[in-house]
Design a protein around this motif. Structure first.
Motif, mmCIF file in Angstrom:
data_model
loop_
_atom_site.group_PDB
_atom_site.id
_atom_site.type_symbol
_atom_site.label_atom_id
_atom_site.label_comp_id
_atom_site.label_asym_id
_atom_site.label_seq_id
_atom_site.Cartn_x
_atom_site.Cartn_y
_atom_site.Cartn_z
ATOM 1 N N THR A 93 3.392 -7.881 -15.289
ATOM 2 C CA THR A 93 3.841 -8.352 -15.953
ATOM 3 C C THR A 93 4.318 -9.778 -14.560
ATOM 4 O OG1 THR A 93 5.638 -6.579 -15.135
ATOM 5 C CG2 THR A 93 5.256 -6.658 -16.961
ATOM 6 N N GLY A 94 3.224 -9.740 -13.432
ATOM 7 C CA GLY A 94 3.726 -10.067 -12.865
ATOM 8 C C GLY A 94 3.913 -10.354 -10.823
ATOM 9 N N SER A 95 3.641 -8.740 -10.750
ATOM 10 C CA SER A 95 4.075 -8.127 -9.591
ATOM 11 C C SER A 95 5.025 -8.213 -9.073
ATOM 12 C CB SER A 95 2.812 -8.359 -9.090
ATOM 13 O OG SER A 95 1.571 -8.217 -9.103
ATOM 14 N N GLY A 96 6.061 -9.133 -9.885
ATOM 15 C CA GLY A 96 7.790 -9.161 -8.877
ATOM 16 C C GLY A 96 9.125 -8.329 -8.913
ATOM 17 N N THR A 97 7.628 -6.965 -8.576
ATOM 18 C CA THR A 97 9.054 -5.769 -7.787
ATOM 19 C C THR A 97 9.053 -5.593 -6.584
ATOM 20 O OG1 THR A 97 7.259 -3.945 -8.959
ATOM 21 C CG2 THR A 97 9.006 -5.075 -10.763
ATOM 22 N N LYS A 98 9.757 -5.001 -6.622
ATOM 23 C CA LYS A 98 9.424 -3.581 -5.359
ATOM 24 C C LYS A 98 8.848 -3.115 -4.931
ATOM 25 C CE LYS A 98 12.501 -0.081 -6.588
ATOM 26 N NZ LYS A 98 12.300 -0.842 -8.021
ATOM 27 N N GLN A 99 7.806 -2.868 -5.904
ATOM 28 C CA GLN A 99 6.414 -1.969 -6.134
ATOM 29 C C GLN A 99 5.422 -2.364 -6.293
ATOM 30 O OE1 GLN A 99 9.590 -0.921 -7.644
ATOM 31 N NE2 GLN A 99 9.224 -1.244 -10.072
ATOM 32 N N GLY A 100 5.448 -4.104 -6.612
ATOM 33 C CA GLY A 100 4.609 -5.219 -6.932
ATOM 34 C C GLY A 100 4.380 -5.614 -5.978
ATOM 35 N N ALA A 101 2.664 -6.136 -6.016
ATOM 36 C CA ALA A 101 2.276 -7.146 -5.255
ATOM 37 C C ALA A 101 2.812 -8.208 -4.268
ATOM 38 C CB ALA A 101 0.438 -7.444 -5.807
ATOM 39 N N ALA A 102 4.037 -8.737 -4.458
ATOM 40 C CA ALA A 102 4.676 -10.259 -4.951
ATOM 41 C C ALA A 102 5.692 -9.435 -3.803
ATOM 42 C CB ALA A 102 5.066 -10.786 -5.466
ATOM 43 N N SER A 103 6.261 -8.132 -3.459
ATOM 44 C CA SER A 103 7.004 -7.620 -2.254
ATOM 45 C C SER A 103 6.299 -7.541 -0.874
ATOM 46 C CB SER A 103 7.241 -5.700 -3.042
ATOM 47 O OG SER A 103 6.630 -5.280 -2.918
ATOM 48 N N PRO A 104 7.331 -7.457 -0.005
ATOM 49 C CA PRO A 104 6.609 -7.263 1.269
ATOM 50 C C PRO A 104 6.050 -5.522 1.380
ATOM 51 C CG PRO A 104 9.254 -7.281 1.233
ATOM 52 C CD PRO A 104 8.842 -7.897 -0.037
ATOM 53 N N MET A 105 6.131 -5.029 0.434
ATOM 54 C CA MET A 105 6.105 -3.602 1.006
ATOM 55 C C MET A 105 4.520 -3.804 1.696
ATOM 56 S SD MET A 105 6.692 -0.534 0.277
ATOM 57 C CE MET A 105 6.686 0.742 0.773
ATOM 58 N N LEU A 106 3.732 -3.881 1.224
ATOM 59 C CA LEU A 106 2.293 -3.710 2.050
ATOM 60 C C LEU A 106 2.647 -4.096 3.115
ATOM 61 C CD1 LEU A 106 -0.454 -2.517 2.486
ATOM 62 C CD2 LEU A 106 -1.449 -4.586 1.298
ATOM 63 N N ASP A 107 3.165 -5.506 3.655
ATOM 64 C CA ASP A 107 3.559 -5.978 4.432
ATOM 65 C C ASP A 107 4.067 -5.163 6.252
ATOM 66 O OD1 ASP A 107 3.479 -7.877 6.581
ATOM 67 O OD2 ASP A 107 6.028 -8.598 5.986
ATOM 68 N N TYR A 108 5.232 -4.469 5.296
ATOM 69 C CA TYR A 108 5.892 -3.477 6.290
ATOM 70 C C TYR A 108 4.988 -2.373 6.426
ATOM 71 C CZ TYR A 108 10.385 -5.884 3.949
ATOM 72 O OH TYR A 108 11.038 -6.987 4.246
ATOM 73 N N ILE A 109 4.606 -1.784 5.671
ATOM 74 C CA ILE A 109 3.664 -0.481 6.100
ATOM 75 C C ILE A 109 2.979 -0.713 7.203
ATOM 76 C CG2 ILE A 109 1.633 1.056 4.872
ATOM 77 C CD1 ILE A 109 3.426 1.297 2.107
ATOM 78 N N LEU A 110 2.013 -2.161 7.092
ATOM 79 C CA LEU A 110 0.487 -2.625 7.654
ATOM 80 C C LEU A 110 1.461 -2.170 9.430
ATOM 81 C CD1 LEU A 110 -1.985 -4.741 5.994
ATOM 82 C CD2 LEU A 110 -1.382 -2.255 6.465
ATOM 83 N N ARG A 111 2.526 -3.160 9.436
ATOM 84 C CA ARG A 111 3.021 -3.698 10.436
ATOM 85 C C ARG A 111 3.662 -2.270 11.324
ATOM 86 N NH1 ARG A 111 6.209 -8.433 11.129
ATOM 87 N NH2 ARG A 111 5.527 -10.227 9.784
#
Length: 431
Positions: free
Chosen positions: A268-286
């Motif tokens: 559906t476009g990844s535009g959720t807090k658990q989707g790829a458009a969120s900063p979730m992966l960025d936060y984890i990698l940081r």
């Protein structure tokens, strides 16, 4: 290498996104990974095996690298969701003779007519009242029995059905649950069923995310048993391959952090807090970078610059009945090996540099490589790679396995391809 033949069992255990993540989580737990929460203070050491779950439907697992700071990342991403149907609130609709059907909303882009006349059931997440109103209890539920069907209209009432059959998502695609003894039993029926299944009071259920799934199990087909057919191969086959590679290589010491990132809501476009458009992966990698000696934001940027991501999402295999739909020179075959996905308009993150890296990995793993490019008269879809690079400027490649009937209720893939992709992912995590 982890046995690729357990893919069918993985698919059967993962009828919806929430249960897919639960299945991944159980494998990680068994391999010695432990959970971290984003609200915790993280203390990480080289070699630690950890994972983070977001919204019960996305999971990010990693093995901390043992090199000097800044420690780069090697990432394999995929997604947990698949197109289908989700229940709306107050979903029961009473019909003639006390027959109850359920009101649904289409999720993503399924091939609608493939859902007709199949045994279906319900699975998903249930939210229960807890002591803290801002943190209710989450439980998973799955009805294992054949519970629903979406009956097609008989050909006698639509003689032109085989000449094209436009479908209304609101009228034609509603599943039938069954008959109740009294009309008053229809309202709240699904909530009562869920309460009975979980062994809780009806009043404790605040809400739920429930989806339909096909109860027919995945199976091997073909003259030589070369194909696997089942639901949600796109993209659970790639999630499974990423998990296998992470578990295969977790015990090895490496100067980079290996990451498996399984997002939700790609369809559906990844535009959720658990989707790829969120900063979730960025936060984890940081946070991983900071916990492994990165003393500044600059160290994180340096780590990212030395990193690489494989965005794994299945590709369109050449269909024996429709060869004209494919590009004349780049049409991957089932059984022909991993597929690099290329698009001049940047729907994929692949460029010549990243394609070359992945092709070399395939060569080192001893497997062939194929390419997919859209027929120039047809628009293609996008996937995780280019969305993620809008958050993190990673080098990376979009790839997948060639499959048939993408977004059908049942898709078909090659078992040989799956084994080869696990081998390449193993190589990516070890060379």
């Amino acid at each position: 290498m982890t046995d690729y033949k357990d893919l069918a069992a993985f698919l059967d255990a993962s009828p919806v996104n929430f249960l897919a993540v639960a299945t991944l989580r159980s494998h990680l737990d068994a391999a010695g990974f432990t959970e971290l929460r984003m609200c915790d203070v993280w203390h990480l050491r080289p070699g630690d095996r950890r994972y983070v779950v977001k919204n019960d439907s996305a999971i990010f697992a990693f093995v901390v690298g043992e090199g000097e700071s800044p420690v780069p990342f090697r990432i394999i991403s995929a997604h947990s969701d698949s197109p289908g149907f989700r229940l709306k609130p107050s979903c029961e609709i009473l019909c003639e003779e006390n027959v109850v059907k359920l009101n649904t909303e289409v999720y993503g882009g399924p091939i609608l007519y493939t859902w007709f006349d199949r045994p279906l059931s319900l699975a998903g997440r249930v939210i229960l009242r807890g002591d803290d109103p801002l943190h209710p209890e989450h439980r998973l539920v799955r009805f294992d029995r054949h519970l629903l069907t979406i009956p097609h209209l008989a050909i006698h009432f639509n003689r032109a059905v085989n000449e094209g059959n436009p479908l209304s998502r609101q009228k034609d695609m509603l599943p039938v649950l069954g008959r109740v003894a009294d009309a008053s039993q229809a309202r709240g029926l699904v909530t009562r069923m869920v309460a009975a299944k979980l062994g809780v009071d009806v009043d404790s259920i605040l809400d739920y995310d429930l989806s339909l799934y096909d109860t027919t199990r995945a199976c091997v087909t073909g003259l030589n048993g070369e194909y696997i057919t089942g639901g949600r191969i796109d993209d659970l086959s790639m999630a499974h391959a990423a998990m296998c590679a992470l578990l295969d290589t977790a015990a090895e010491s490496k100067p980079y952090t290996r990451v498996m990132a399984i997002f939700d809501n790609e369809e559906t476009g990844s535009g959720t807090k658990q989707g790829a458009a969120s900063p979730m992966l960025d936060y984890i990698l940081r946070r991983v970078a900071a916990a492994t000696g990165g003393e500044s934001e600059q160290d994180y940027f340096r780590a990212v610059d030395r990193s690489f991501m494989v965005s794994a999402d299945d590709a369109h295999g050449l269909h024996p009945n429709y060869p004209e739909k494919q590009d004349p020179t780049n049409h991957p075959l089932l059984g022909g090996g991993p597929v690099i996905k290329i698009n001049a308009n940047c729907k994929y993150m692949t460029d010549a540099d990243s394609a070359a890296v992945f092709a070399d990995l395939c060569g080192r793993a001893g497997v062939p490589v194929q390419y997919f490019v859209n027929h120039s008269d047809s628009a293609g879809g996008s996937t995780l790679g280019n969305i993620l690079t809008s958050q993190i400027p990673l080098r990376g490649v979009d790839m997948g396995a060639a499959i048939w009937a993408m977004h059908s209720v049942r898709e078909t893939a090659s078992l040989a391809d799956h084994a080869m992709i696990i081998r390449v992912f193993d190589t990516f995590f070890t060379v």
